[in-house]
Design a protein around this motif. Sequence first.
Motif, PDB file in Angstrom:
ATOM      1  N   TYR A 105      59.587  44.850  20.486  1.00 12.41           N
ATOM      2  CA  TYR A 105      58.231  44.822  19.915  1.00 12.41           C
ATOM      3  C   TYR A 105      57.392  43.729  20.574  1.00 12.41           C
ATOM      4  O   TYR A 105      56.243  43.963  20.962  1.00 12.41           O
ATOM      5  N   TRP A 122      57.837  42.391  23.510  1.00 16.20           N
ATOM      6  CA  TRP A 122      57.579  42.695  24.917  1.00 16.20           C
ATOM      7  C   TRP A 122      56.519  43.794  25.061  1.00 16.20           C
ATOM      8  O   TRP A 122      55.701  43.744  25.972  1.00 16.20           O
ATOM      9  N   ASP A 123      56.531  44.758  24.166  1.00 13.75           N
ATOM     10  CA  ASP A 123      55.485  45.781  24.187  1.00 13.75           C
ATOM     11  C   ASP A 123      54.118  45.160  23.916  1.00 13.75           C
ATOM     12  O   ASP A 123      53.114  45.541  24.539  1.00 13.75           O
ATOM     13  N   CYS A 124      54.073  44.204  22.980  1.00 18.04           N
ATOM     14  CA  CYS A 124      52.805  43.516  22.698  1.00 18.04           C
ATOM     15  C   CYS A 124      52.329  42.747  23.926  1.00 18.04           C
ATOM     16  O   CYS A 124      51.129  42.756  24.258  1.00 18.04           O
ATOM     17  N   SER A 130      53.002  43.408  27.055  1.00 14.47           N
ATOM     18  CA  SER A 130      52.540  44.376  28.060  1.00 14.47           C
ATOM     19  C   SER A 130      51.118  44.828  27.765  1.00 14.47           C
ATOM     20  O   SER A 130      50.292  44.979  28.672  1.00 14.47           O
ATOM     21  N   GLU A 131      50.820  45.072  26.480  1.00 14.31           N
ATOM     22  CA  GLU A 131      49.474  45.494  26.102  1.00 14.31           C
ATOM     23  C   GLU A 131      48.464  44.379  26.355  1.00 14.31           C
ATOM     24  O   GLU A 131      47.352  44.635  26.838  1.00 14.31           O
ATOM     25  N   LEU A 132      48.821  43.130  26.057  1.00 13.32           N
ATOM     26  CA  LEU A 132      47.898  42.019  26.300  1.00 13.32           C
ATOM     27  C   LEU A 132      47.643  41.835  27.794  1.00 13.32           C
ATOM     28  O   LEU A 132      46.518  41.516  28.208  1.00 13.32           O
ATOM     29  N   ARG A 134      47.692  44.229  29.985  1.00 10.92           N
ATOM     30  CA  ARG A 134      46.784  45.312  30.375  1.00 10.92           C
ATOM     31  C   ARG A 134      45.341  44.939  30.041  1.00 10.92           C
ATOM     32  O   ARG A 134      44.427  45.139  30.850  1.00 10.92           O
ATOM     33  N   GLN A 135      45.119  44.388  28.852  1.00  7.84           N
ATOM     34  CA  GLN A 135      43.772  43.969  28.460  1.00  7.84           C
ATOM     35  C   GLN A 135      43.278  42.819  29.338  1.00  7.84           C
ATOM     36  O   GLN A 135      42.078  42.717  29.618  1.00  7.84           O
TER      37      GLN A 135
END
Length: 340
Positions: free
Chosen positions: A63, A65-67, A69-71, A73-74
Motif C-alpha cells: 500500500y 509503495w503504491d502511494c 508511485s502515485e505521488l 506520477r503527480q
Amino acid sequence: MTTATEKTTVTALQTHPEVARARAALQRALGDPAAGAAHAPLARAADALESDPTLVLTRDGQYRWDCLSELVRQLKLLARQAALARAGGPGKVNPQAPRELDALVVRIDQLVDQITAAARPDWDTPAHRAALAEAVLPADHTLATIAAALRSAAGPAAALAPDHPRVRELLALADRITGAVPARCVRSAADARARERYGHLEGQMVWLESRRSPGSLSLGSLHLPDDTPGYLYLARGDADRSKTVHVDDVLRLIPDADKRAQEEKATAQARREHALELLEARKLQERITVETADGQVVTGLLLDYSDHHLWLHRHDVEGVDRDAPWRAPLGRVRALTGAP
C-alpha cells in the motif's frame, strides 16, 4: 549456520518480481530531472528497499509503495507546470503549481519516513520471514469462499457425471481447502455470501430454483435464519412445503414483484401485437368496441391508431366529451370487436 535453502530463499526475495518492479521504478524516478527536491527522499526509499526487500511484500508495504508511485506520477506533472509558472510561459499556466509542488515533496518525504521506519535489519532471518508469510497468507474466510466457489463451479458437471475424473479431482481439491479452514469459518463465509446476495430480499415473496430441482420454481417468503448460517429458508405456508436451500445450491432467485412485472410486460406485448392485427383489418371512422384489461368497455368511431395506442371519438365514455378523443394503450386492450 545458514542453510543452502535459506540462502536460496534470501536470493529469491531480493530478486522477487515485486521487488524488481519497485527498484526499477525508483531508479527511473531518480534519473528523471523532474525529481528535483524529491530526489533525496526517493534515494532514501531506494536505500531502504535494498536493506529490506520484504518492504514491498507485505500488505501495508504494498500500500505504501503504491502511494509512493502515485505521488511520483503527480510529481512529474507538477514539476512541469511549476517550471512553466516560474518562466511565465504562454498558454494555460497554473500559478499555484510551485506551491503545490513544494507540498507534494513534503508528502513524499513523510511517506518515505514511514517506509524507512518499517525496514528491518533482521528481514532475512527465518523467524521474521515466517511471521511475514503468516501475515500474507489468505484468511480463513477467503479460503472458505474459494472452496465454495470451486464446488459451485463444478456443481453442474457433478450433477451430470459425478464419477468423472476431473469432477472428482476438483471436488477433492475443494475438500482439501475446506479441511484447512475451521468449520466456523466455512459457515461464516457461506452466511456472508447469502446475506450479500439475498439479504435485501429477506421477508419478500420470491421464486427460487435450486440445483436439487432444476427447472422448477417455488414461491415463498425468503428468510436467512441465524441458526443455519449459509442457508436460505423459503416459507411456503406449512413446514412440509417449505424449503431450506444452501446459498451455493441456488440457481435462480427472482423477486415475485419482478416476475409478475416480467409476465405483465410479456402479456402487454402479446395484447399489443394482437390489437394491431385487428386494427389493420378495420377502417378509420368504423364503429368498434374496445374492452381494456381493467374491464372498461368503450364503443366509438376509430379515429386513428399507432404502434402503441388507439384513439376513438364519438364514444360513450360517461362524463367525458364524446367528441374529445379517448385513448387506450394497445398493451391494455383485451378485446376489440366491430359494433353495430
